[in-house]
Design a protein around this motif. Structure first.
Motif, PDB file in Angstrom:
ATOM      1  N   THR A   7       0.924  -1.438   0.154  1.00 21.73           N
ATOM      2  CA  THR A   7       0.129  -0.490   0.028  1.00 21.73           C
ATOM      3  C   THR A   7       1.048   1.361   0.362  1.00 21.73           C
ATOM      4  OG1 THR A   7      -0.213  -0.270   1.955  1.00 21.73           O
ATOM      5  CG2 THR A   7      -1.861  -1.201   0.907  1.00 21.73           C
ATOM      6  N   ILE A  25      -3.781   8.553   0.277  1.00 21.74           N
ATOM      7  CA  ILE A  25      -4.984   8.918   0.977  1.00 21.74           C
ATOM      8  C   ILE A  25      -4.219  10.708   0.817  1.00 21.74           C
ATOM      9  CG2 ILE A  25      -5.427   9.314   3.455  1.00 21.74           C
ATOM     10  CD1 ILE A  25      -3.576   7.533   4.799  1.00 21.74           C
ATOM     11  N   ARG A  83      -0.352   5.351   1.838  1.00 18.64           N
ATOM     12  CA  ARG A  83      -1.749   4.606   2.688  1.00 18.64           C
ATOM     13  C   ARG A  83      -0.769   3.027   3.379  1.00 18.64           C
ATOM     14  NH1 ARG A  83      -6.228   4.723   4.864  1.00 18.64           N
ATOM     15  NH2 ARG A  83      -7.065   5.711   3.024  1.00 18.64           N
TER      16      ARG A  83
END
Length: 169
Positions: free
Chosen positions: A117, A122, A129
């Motif tokens: 990730t 974000i 993330r």
């Protein structure tokens, strides 16, 4: 060697509890600002919800790791207290081994989650993330380390103390 490890882990657990407490306070302030913005200013900050969730992941992981070191994690001791001392000793060892393997699993699979990730952003924070999930492998490593220390203490014959509520004794 065990004493050196114990000093290090005790300081680390204290630091983790302090960081977790600071994270909880900061998250509370952020959520308070979000509520104030929504109901008073009619303009809720877009970053507040994601920021509080990221903080919660980190402080929960840190508090869980400190809980393993200090022995204030959730557990049921009724059976442990009802058996003879030799069996109790074996049960404590098995418990610490299982907790240690859970820490290793958190470290390995949490690390994989971070790697998978890391390239995701974000949107409201502009952060990776993977950074949000980085607390998982860190806490997993520390849980395994703290469990290893408790295993050494148990094998050495030291009375491994737990932070227990005296009302339950």
């Amino acid at each position: 060697m065990i004493e050196l490890l114990s000093k290090f882990t005790h300081r680390m657990a204290d630091l983790l509890v302090n960081l977790a407490g600071a994270g909880l306070i900061l998250m509370t302030a952020i959520v308070g600002w979000q509520v104030f913005g929504r109901f008073v200013l009619n303009a809720s900050p877009s970053w507040s919800e994601q920021a509080s969730l990221v903080l919660m992941i980190w402080y929960v992981c840190f508090a869980a790791a400190a809980g393993v070191r200090e022995g204030f994690h959730i557990r049921i001791v009724a059976l442990e207290e009802a058996v003879p001392p030799k069996l109790k000793h074996g049960m404590k060892l098995i418990n610490e081994i299982v907790v240690g393997f859970c820490g290793i699993a958190m470290c390995i699979w949490g690390g994989e989650l971070v790697l998978k990730t890391w390239s995701h952003v974000i949107p409201s924070l502009g952060l990776s993330r993977g950074l949000a999930y980085l607390g998982l492998p860190i806490a997993g490593f520390l849980i395994a380390l703290f469990s290893l220390e408790r295993i050494f203490e148990e094998l050495h014959g030291d009375d491994v103390e737990n932070e227990e509520d005296p009302r339950w004794n």
